[in-house]
Design a protein around this motif. Structure first.
Motif, mmCIF file in Angstrom:
data_model
loop_
_atom_site.group_PDB
_atom_site.id
_atom_site.type_symbol
_atom_site.label_atom_id
_atom_site.label_comp_id
_atom_site.label_asym_id
_atom_site.label_seq_id
_atom_site.Cartn_x
_atom_site.Cartn_y
_atom_site.Cartn_z
ATOM 1 N N ASP A 100 46.164 -21.899 -43.939
ATOM 2 C CA ASP A 100 45.750 -20.500 -43.815
ATOM 3 C C ASP A 100 44.590 -20.165 -44.739
ATOM 4 N N SER A 101 44.555 -20.771 -45.925
ATOM 5 C CA SER A 101 43.457 -20.495 -46.857
ATOM 6 C C SER A 101 42.128 -21.018 -46.306
ATOM 7 N N GLN A 102 42.167 -22.207 -45.720
ATOM 8 C CA GLN A 102 40.950 -22.784 -45.143
ATOM 9 C C GLN A 102 40.464 -21.946 -43.965
ATOM 10 N N VAL A 103 41.398 -21.467 -43.157
ATOM 11 C CA VAL A 103 41.027 -20.643 -42.003
ATOM 12 C C VAL A 103 40.365 -19.351 -42.473
ATOM 13 N N LYS A 104 40.959 -18.718 -43.487
ATOM 14 C CA LYS A 104 40.381 -17.478 -44.020
ATOM 15 C C LYS A 104 38.978 -17.726 -44.582
ATOM 16 N N SER A 105 38.830 -18.818 -45.303
ATOM 17 C CA SER A 105 37.544 -19.130 -45.905
ATOM 18 C C SER A 105 36.473 -19.350 -44.841
ATOM 19 N N GLU A 106 36.822 -20.107 -43.806
ATOM 20 C CA GLU A 106 35.854 -20.386 -42.748
ATOM 21 C C GLU A 106 35.535 -19.126 -41.947
ATOM 22 N N LEU A 107 36.554 -18.286 -41.741
ATOM 23 C CA LEU A 107 36.321 -17.029 -41.027
ATOM 24 C C LEU A 107 35.337 -16.163 -41.812
ATOM 25 N N SER A 108 35.487 -16.122 -43.131
ATOM 26 C CA SER A 108 34.543 -15.370 -43.973
ATOM 27 C C SER A 108 33.139 -15.963 -43.867
ATOM 28 N N ASN A 109 33.060 -17.308 -43.855
ATOM 29 C CA ASN A 109 31.761 -17.974 -43.742
ATOM 30 C C ASN A 109 31.061 -17.649 -42.430
ATOM 31 N N GLN A 110 31.861 -17.376 -41.395
ATOM 32 C CA GLN A 110 31.305 -17.059 -40.082
ATOM 33 C C GLN A 110 31.039 -15.563 -39.904
ATOM 34 N N GLY A 111 31.208 -14.793 -40.995
ATOM 35 C CA GLY A 111 30.920 -13.366 -40.930
ATOM 36 C C GLY A 111 32.091 -12.516 -40.508
ATOM 37 N N GLY A 112 33.271 -13.111 -40.435
ATOM 38 C CA GLY A 112 34.459 -12.362 -40.062
ATOM 39 C C GLY A 112 35.182 -11.810 -41.272
ATOM 40 N N THR A 113 36.160 -10.966 -41.000
ATOM 41 C CA THR A 113 36.957 -10.374 -42.069
ATOM 42 C C THR A 113 38.407 -10.819 -41.931
ATOM 43 N N PRO A 114 38.876 -11.722 -42.777
ATOM 44 C CA PRO A 114 40.271 -12.185 -42.693
ATOM 45 C C PRO A 114 41.242 -11.054 -42.987
ATOM 46 N N ILE A 115 42.434 -11.128 -42.409
ATOM 47 C CA ILE A 115 43.466 -10.135 -42.684
ATOM 48 C C ILE A 115 44.581 -10.796 -43.492
ATOM 49 N N ASP A 116 45.302 -9.989 -44.241
ATOM 50 C CA ASP A 116 46.355 -10.500 -45.113
ATOM 51 C C ASP A 116 47.735 -10.454 -44.471
ATOM 52 N N ASN A 117 48.027 -9.370 -43.760
ATOM 53 C CA ASN A 117 49.304 -9.314 -43.047
ATOM 54 C C ASN A 117 49.238 -8.272 -41.940
ATOM 55 N N VAL A 118 50.214 -8.330 -41.066
ATOM 56 C CA VAL A 118 50.328 -7.385 -39.960
ATOM 57 C C VAL A 118 51.436 -6.399 -40.312
ATOM 58 N N THR A 119 51.123 -5.118 -40.317
ATOM 59 C CA THR A 119 52.096 -4.115 -40.746
ATOM 60 C C THR A 119 52.932 -3.569 -39.604
ATOM 61 N N SER A 120 52.417 -3.646 -38.366
ATOM 62 C CA SER A 120 53.212 -3.195 -37.220
ATOM 63 C C SER A 120 52.661 -3.797 -35.939
ATOM 64 N N VAL A 121 53.507 -3.863 -34.929
ATOM 65 C CA VAL A 121 53.131 -4.413 -33.627
ATOM 66 C C VAL A 121 53.648 -3.479 -32.548
ATOM 67 N N SER A 122 52.806 -3.163 -31.574
ATOM 68 C CA SER A 122 53.255 -2.388 -30.415
ATOM 69 C C SER A 122 52.902 -3.152 -29.157
ATOM 70 N N VAL A 123 53.749 -3.020 -28.140
ATOM 71 C CA VAL A 123 53.604 -3.800 -26.912
ATOM 72 C C VAL A 123 53.488 -2.870 -25.725
ATOM 73 N N GLY A 124 52.521 -3.132 -24.854
ATOM 74 C CA GLY A 124 52.379 -2.402 -23.599
ATOM 75 C C GLY A 124 52.742 -3.316 -22.451
ATOM 76 N N VAL A 125 53.669 -2.876 -21.587
ATOM 77 C CA VAL A 125 54.194 -3.736 -20.525
ATOM 78 C C VAL A 125 54.143 -3.025 -19.174
ATOM 79 N N ASP A 126 53.792 -3.760 -18.128
ATOM 80 C CA ASP A 126 53.980 -3.292 -16.754
ATOM 81 C C ASP A 126 55.345 -3.809 -16.332
#
Length: 222
Positions: free
Chosen positions: A181-207
């Motif tokens: 996960d650390s390597q992924v975050k580092s590479e994402l930053s190198n590519q101009g992305g913003t890594p996230i630390d955790n997900v605080t909530s999830v919502s689902v939309g279903v047909d």
């Protein structure tokens, strides 16, 4: 399917299993492996009297299409829906259908939990897993879900690194190193992305009519 399921359910699965085995082996000319890759078979099944009776009661009964036995894929639990083989990426077949497997219509998760025919199954929406750290459940922790999101974000920004984005606890199928996960975050930053630390909530939309996920919304902490 547990041996204490109703006898008619055991009979239905006996017929499906017989049909599948005959189709898979070309009426016995070939072989079939006794694992989940083909069809699970236990040499000495415990408490098999009910199963033995189901096999005898359905002797000679086979599901056919075009005069030949079909690969009658079967499961004890559908979670309220069944799909065609083409829906899940397999070859299209004439005998698989889309079904709402409930005693009435479905408009919510409550309808599924209350009205699905297999709601009493021990594996209905089960959360069984294999990781001791997660109490042997399949639930993801906030940081684990964040790791998956970071990998997806990185793959979208730089597709060439996909060979490094696999489960860290399993062998890399492409024979290269799997990034943690650390390597992924580092590479994402190198590519101009913003890594996230955790997900605080999830919502689902279903047909709920076909039972298809339409939207998955994550609230994240950066």
């Amino acid at each position: 399917m547990p041996t204490d399921f109703p006898s008619e359910a055991l009979k239905a699965q006996a017929i499906a299993a017989r049909s599948y085995a005959l189709s898979y082996t070309n009426n016995g000319l070939g072989s079939i492996c006794p694992s989940q890759q083909c069809q699970v078979v236990k040499a000495n099944p415990h408490g098999s009297d009910a199963w033995t009776q189901a096999v005898h009661d359905t002797a000679g009964i086979v599901l056919k299409s075009g005069g030949n036995p079909i690969k009658a894929w079967f499961s004890s639990t559908h979670g309220g829906y069944a799909y065609t083989s083409a829906d899940i990426g397999w070859s299209a077949t004439a005998w698989t259908k889309r079904l709402t497997d409930t005693s009435s219509g479905v408009g919510s998760f409550s309808d599924l939990m209350n009205n699905a025919y297999d709601k009493s199954s021990p594996v209905f929406y089960c959360d069984w897993g294999s990781r001791p750290a997660n109490n042997k459940t399949a639930w993801l922790k906030p940081d684990e879900l964040a790791n998956i999101v970071n990998a997806v974000l990185l793959a979208e920004k730089e597709p060439s690194v996909k060979s490094h984005l696999y489960q860290v606890d399993k062998p890399n199928p492409e024979g290269t190193d799997t990034w943690n996960d650390s390597q992924v975050k580092s590479e994402l930053s190198n590519q101009g992305g913003t890594p996230i630390d955790n997900v605080t909530s999830v919502s689902v939309g279903v047909d709920f009519e076909p039972g298809e996920l339409q939207r998955l919304q994550l609230t994240v902490k950066v």
